[in-house]
Motif scaffolding. Sequence first.
Motif, mmCIF file in Angstrom:
data_model
loop_
_atom_site.group_PDB
_atom_site.id
_atom_site.type_symbol
_atom_site.label_atom_id
_atom_site.label_comp_id
_atom_site.label_asym_id
_atom_site.label_seq_id
_atom_site.Cartn_x
_atom_site.Cartn_y
_atom_site.Cartn_z
ATOM 1 N N PRO A 112 -29.577 -8.861 71.104
ATOM 2 C CA PRO A 112 -30.634 -9.149 70.122
ATOM 3 C C PRO A 112 -30.286 -10.386 69.300
ATOM 4 C CG PRO A 112 -29.322 -7.249 69.446
ATOM 5 C CD PRO A 112 -28.900 -7.578 70.844
ATOM 6 N N ALA A 113 -31.328 -10.987 68.719
ATOM 7 C CA ALA A 113 -31.132 -12.222 67.942
ATOM 8 C C ALA A 113 -30.142 -12.023 66.811
ATOM 9 C CB ALA A 113 -32.480 -12.705 67.394
ATOM 10 N N ARG A 114 -30.177 -10.860 66.167
ATOM 11 C CA ARG A 114 -29.255 -10.590 65.062
ATOM 12 C C ARG A 114 -27.809 -10.628 65.542
ATOM 13 N NH1 ARG A 114 -28.492 -8.233 60.136
ATOM 14 N NH2 ARG A 114 -26.753 -6.785 59.968
ATOM 15 N N THR A 115 -27.561 -10.058 66.716
ATOM 16 C CA THR A 115 -26.198 -10.037 67.252
ATOM 17 C C THR A 115 -25.741 -11.447 67.582
ATOM 18 O OG1 THR A 115 -26.547 -7.822 68.171
ATOM 19 C CG2 THR A 115 -24.721 -9.108 69.066
ATOM 20 N N ARG A 116 -26.611 -12.260 68.183
ATOM 21 C CA ARG A 116 -26.256 -13.636 68.500
ATOM 22 C C ARG A 116 -25.950 -14.423 67.224
ATOM 23 N NH1 ARG A 116 -30.650 -13.190 72.246
ATOM 24 N NH2 ARG A 116 -31.952 -14.494 70.895
ATOM 25 N N ALA A 117 -26.712 -14.154 66.161
ATOM 26 C CA ALA A 117 -26.470 -14.841 64.890
ATOM 27 C C ALA A 117 -25.106 -14.463 64.318
ATOM 28 C CB ALA A 117 -27.572 -14.504 63.895
ATOM 29 N N VAL A 118 -24.761 -13.172 64.439
ATOM 30 C CA VAL A 118 -23.461 -12.721 63.943
ATOM 31 C C VAL A 118 -22.335 -13.365 64.742
ATOM 32 C CG1 VAL A 118 -21.931 -10.722 63.726
ATOM 33 C CG2 VAL A 118 -24.313 -10.549 63.009
ATOM 34 N N THR A 176 -22.430 -16.270 66.245
ATOM 35 C CA THR A 176 -22.342 -17.665 65.826
ATOM 36 C C THR A 176 -21.613 -17.789 64.488
ATOM 37 O OG1 THR A 176 -24.408 -18.161 66.971
ATOM 38 C CG2 THR A 176 -23.648 -19.761 65.346
ATOM 39 N N ASP A 177 -21.920 -16.890 63.558
ATOM 40 C CA ASP A 177 -21.231 -16.905 62.269
ATOM 41 C C ASP A 177 -19.739 -16.650 62.450
ATOM 42 O OD1 ASP A 177 -23.573 -17.406 60.935
ATOM 43 O OD2 ASP A 177 -23.933 -15.321 60.358
ATOM 44 N N SER A 197 -24.900 -17.240 72.306
ATOM 45 C CA SER A 197 -25.713 -17.423 71.108
ATOM 46 C C SER A 197 -26.502 -18.724 71.093
ATOM 47 C CB SER A 197 -24.826 -17.369 69.858
ATOM 48 O OG SER A 197 -23.819 -18.356 69.909
#
Length: 248
Positions: free
Chosen positions: A29-35, A37-38, A166
């Motif tokens: 999910p997009a949220r996981t990819r964002a995490v 990347t962070d 990501s």
Amino acid sequence: MFIGAGTVVNVLAVLAGSGIGLLVGHRLPARTRAVVTDGLGLVTLLIAALSAVAVTDRLLSDAVGPNAPVLIVLGAVVLGGFAGSLLRIEHRLERVGVVLQSRMGGAGDDGARARFVEGFMTASLVFCVGPLTILGSITDGLGGGAQQLLLKSALDGFAAIAFAASLGIGVMASALTVGVVQGAFTLLGALMGSFVPEPHVVALTATGGVLLVGVALRLLNIRPVAVGDMLPALVVAPLLVQTVIWLR
């Protein structure tokens, strides 16, 4: 192993890691990819700090004086950034990313193009801005073995998995940058015939750490620092060290 083998392995590691990341990335999910990347941004910040702390190395202070190391890094970043902005390195790298996107990812919309370029730029900078890139390539060119680049290949391969998951297929295109940059430094090492003096290497390492901070800020979406324009600082830093040594 033949001269240049380290770069070949590094390119293959980036391609393999990117391929794995692309296979699993669309399932996240997009949220996981964002995490993810962070997380990469924070780890890049850690690596940057470990490299930048080389400015306190006694080898450098003994060679140029206790007050000069920070000024040398500052001068390298400022002068390198000035030269890079005039040469429009960041813009040229982005144009390369756009061309590669059109060939590898199709025309796409503006969002897809921007994501490809961001993946290409970020991965290229992370994989190519660092002491192992230059030292490992030069050592390989001098016939000293590819051990440093093999270590870098392992690190880059795992990083490529996370980046591609990501940031997408643009990360895979960074293998071209790795091949060109490290190949050039390998050729330089073969032509040099001797190692770069240690104080010069320390200054280069510290300057590379500062540039990596800029990469981390981009990954964390804090500020889009034009790190590409600052790449000449990696050449300026050793030159400044040599200049100070001559003047002492």
